[in-house]
Motif scaffolding. Structure first.
Motif, PDB file in Angstrom:
ATOM      1  N   LEU A 228       8.788 -30.577 -11.440  1.00  0.00           N
ATOM      2  CA  LEU A 228       9.656 -31.119 -10.387  1.00  0.00           C
ATOM      3  C   LEU A 228       9.242 -30.628  -8.999  1.00  0.00           C
ATOM      4  O   LEU A 228       9.310 -31.362  -8.018  1.00  0.00           O
ATOM      5  CB  LEU A 228      11.098 -30.697 -10.679  1.00  0.00           C
ATOM      6  N   LEU A 229       8.816 -29.365  -8.933  1.00  0.00           N
ATOM      7  CA  LEU A 229       8.545 -28.770  -7.635  1.00  0.00           C
ATOM      8  C   LEU A 229       7.089 -28.920  -7.206  1.00  0.00           C
ATOM      9  O   LEU A 229       6.672 -28.356  -6.209  1.00  0.00           O
ATOM     10  CB  LEU A 229       8.919 -27.287  -7.673  1.00  0.00           C
ATOM     11  N   ALA A 230       6.288 -29.648  -7.983  1.00  0.00           N
ATOM     12  CA  ALA A 230       4.874 -29.779  -7.645  1.00  0.00           C
ATOM     13  C   ALA A 230       4.694 -30.727  -6.470  1.00  0.00           C
ATOM     14  O   ALA A 230       5.507 -31.613  -6.217  1.00  0.00           O
ATOM     15  CB  ALA A 230       4.108 -30.306  -8.842  1.00  0.00           C
ATOM     16  N   ASP A 231       3.592 -30.524  -5.751  1.00  0.00           N
ATOM     17  CA  ASP A 231       3.218 -31.432  -4.671  1.00  0.00           C
ATOM     18  C   ASP A 231       2.644 -32.699  -5.301  1.00  0.00           C
ATOM     19  O   ASP A 231       1.626 -32.631  -5.990  1.00  0.00           O
ATOM     20  CB  ASP A 231       2.176 -30.729  -3.798  1.00  0.00           C
TER      21      ASP A 231
ATOM     22  N   THR B   2       5.507 -31.899   3.050  1.00  0.00           N
ATOM     23  CA  THR B   2       5.386 -32.590   1.773  1.00  0.00           C
ATOM     24  C   THR B   2       6.707 -32.517   1.019  1.00  0.00           C
ATOM     25  O   THR B   2       7.632 -31.821   1.435  1.00  0.00           O
ATOM     26  CB  THR B   2       4.289 -31.942   0.925  1.00  0.00           C
ATOM     27  N   PHE B   4       7.357 -31.101  -1.722  1.00  0.00           N
ATOM     28  CA  PHE B   4       7.623 -29.835  -2.391  1.00  0.00           C
ATOM     29  C   PHE B   4       8.476 -28.860  -1.570  1.00  0.00           C
ATOM     30  O   PHE B   4       9.532 -28.431  -2.011  1.00  0.00           O
ATOM     31  CB  PHE B   4       6.281 -29.233  -2.835  1.00  0.00           C
ATOM     32  N   LEU B   7      12.075 -30.221  -1.035  1.00  0.00           N
ATOM     33  CA  LEU B   7      12.966 -30.054  -2.187  1.00  0.00           C
ATOM     34  C   LEU B   7      13.453 -28.618  -2.299  1.00  0.00           C
ATOM     35  O   LEU B   7      14.637 -28.358  -2.542  1.00  0.00           O
ATOM     36  CB  LEU B   7      12.230 -30.473  -3.463  1.00  0.00           C
ATOM     37  N   TRP B   8      12.524 -27.670  -2.094  1.00  0.00           N
ATOM     38  CA  TRP B   8      12.920 -26.254  -2.097  1.00  0.00           C
ATOM     39  C   TRP B   8      14.010 -26.007  -1.065  1.00  0.00           C
ATOM     40  O   TRP B   8      15.001 -25.320  -1.334  1.00  0.00           O
ATOM     41  CB  TRP B   8      11.720 -25.368  -1.772  1.00  0.00           C
TER      42      TRP B   8
END
Lengths: 244, 190
Positions: A228-231, B2, B4, B7-8
């Motif tokens: 889910l957290l991957a680029d 991006t 990623f 989302l964080w």
């Protein structure tokens, strides 16, 4: 009860901190236990950071408390669900203090044992040996936390051991993956110091790659961002590149 | 930026916002300052405090017996022989109901002591005394029911028969609820 008395109770008689009224225990000891976890694991983290020194002292001192707190925060609902499925009458409010007591006990003992690790790091041992010493300390402390949690929680029924083991395993998985996400705790001697490495792969892939390496097959170390957290761009490039 | 880090960031902001909400809720419920501060960072651990029934600030004449009955029943249910009883929340809710009923009895007792000294022949006073007696009897009957439930758990351990503990606790709660309904009816008739 003062912080020192709570520390003594955590080490000597953890069950004394569990009241009949779980919510009362949580309110009375929860914040103190969290404080003990943060301070103890920060002390241990600073000692771990001495291997590289400099800013890594602060980085490791901040990340070690996170490493111990993340499993408490993330794994609680799963643990409670497992106890319920196993027929053990455990309230959500009981699992929280029990987990905090177990982790507090482990981190206090880690802090107490940290001078030994400090001595080891001060003689400039090999990087891999330093990592192994850290991993061994964390695994030993994690097992101690698991045993303490199981002893503090009420357990009954034929599947008591299985349920405790399942709940502790769930917490252990979160602990392992947290450690993977939050690395490095010990920076390589010649590498640039960074607070966290990019999120890539997971701890289980890493263990599998280590296992292959131990068998003499040095493949599978090209870890890439996943999940889910991957680029997404990086993941797509890795997919199109194919096996190398 | 991006996807990623975005989302964080979103997850972090959501976690922090919930932490602030939980901490504020704990402050309004009278929790300790340390608990409220701890909730900012570790709110999942302290979430049960948000949903806990507020403890009555005053206790009534049956407070000690309620505490003793609840502890005894908890101890019996936690016995290794009493296998498979998943009724912790039910018992907590029943004890909270009992404590509220007991607090009301305490209030009536204080009223009777204050007003009774000056208005011994008031009709309202007699009605209040009668209602207080009925309410106290009902609370004591529920406490007796808790003792009976402990005995049933003991019988179950001997005979191996299932005791509908959940249903029995619900029945006891319903009995306390009926007490409120009866008081409402008396108020309407008065």
């Amino acid at each position: 009860m003062s912080v020192l008395h709570t520390c003594a109770a955590v080490l000597r008689d953890p069950k004394a901190l569990v009241d009949d009224d779980a919510r009362r225990s949580l309110e009375a000891y929860g914040p103190t236990l969290l404080g003990i976890i943060v301070v103890s694991s920060a002390i241990f983290g600073v000692v771990v950071g001495t291997y590289r020194g400099g800013i890594q002292l602060a980085f490791a001192g901040i990340k070690l408390p996170l490493l111990w707190l993340l499993p408490i925060v993330v794994a609680l609902p799963a643990m409670r669900a497992l106890y319920r499925v196993g027929g053990i009458a455990v309230d959500y409010a009981q699992v929280g203090p029990a987990t905090a007591i177990g982790v507090a006990r482990a981190t206090v003992l880690l802090a107490v044992a940290s001078p030994a690790l400090w001595l080891m790091y001060s003689v400039h041992v090999d990087y891999h040996l330093a990592v192994l010493a850290l991993a061994g300390s964390l695994v030993a402390a994690g097992l101690l936390a698991a045993v303490t949690i199981a002893s503090v929680l009420p357990g009954r029924g034929t599947g008591k051991v299985l349920v405790h083991a399942s709940a502790v395993f769930a917490m252990g998985v979160v602990f392992a993956q947290s450690g993977w996400v939050l690395r490095p705790f010990i920076a390589r001697p010649r590498a640039d110091v960074s607070f966290m490495r990019p999120v890539e792969s997971n701890v289980f892939d890493s263990v599998a790659a280590s296992w292959r390496s131990a068998q003499g097959r040095y493949t599978g170390w090209d870890a890439r961002k996943e999940g889910l957290l991957a680029d997404p761009d990086t993941a797509e490039r890795a997919e199109t590149a194919g096996p190398q | 930026m991006t996807g990623f880090p975005a989302l964080w960031l979103a997850l972090g902001v959501a976690y922090g916002a919930i932490g602030i909400a939980v901490a504020l809720r704990l402050v309004t419920r009278g929790a300790s300052r340390a608990a409220s501060l701890a909730a900012l960072g570790c709110w999942p651990l302290l979430l049960p405090l948000v949903f806990a029934e507020p403890a009555p600030t005053t206790t009534g004449p049956l407070g000690e017996r309620i505490r003793a009955c609840a502890e005894d029943l908890r101890r019996t249910m936690a016995d290794p022989v009493a296998d498979g009883l998943v009724v912790v929340e039910d018992l907590d809710e029943l004890v909270a109901d009992l404590q509220r009923a007991d607090a009301r009895l305490g209030l009536v007792d204080r009223l009777l002591a204050d007003v009774g000294a000056t208005a011994r022949t008031s009709a309202g006073l007699h009605a209040l005394r009668a209602a207080r007696g009925r309410a106290a009897a009902e609370v004591e009957a529920v406490l007796d029911g808790m003792v009976e439930l402990r005995l049933s758990i003991g019988l179950r351990s001997l005979a191996g028969n299932a005791v509908p503990v959940h249903e029995r606790l619900q029945d006891l709660r319903a009995r306390l609820g009926a007490l409120d309904d009866m008081t409402d009816l008396e108020l309407q008739l008065a």
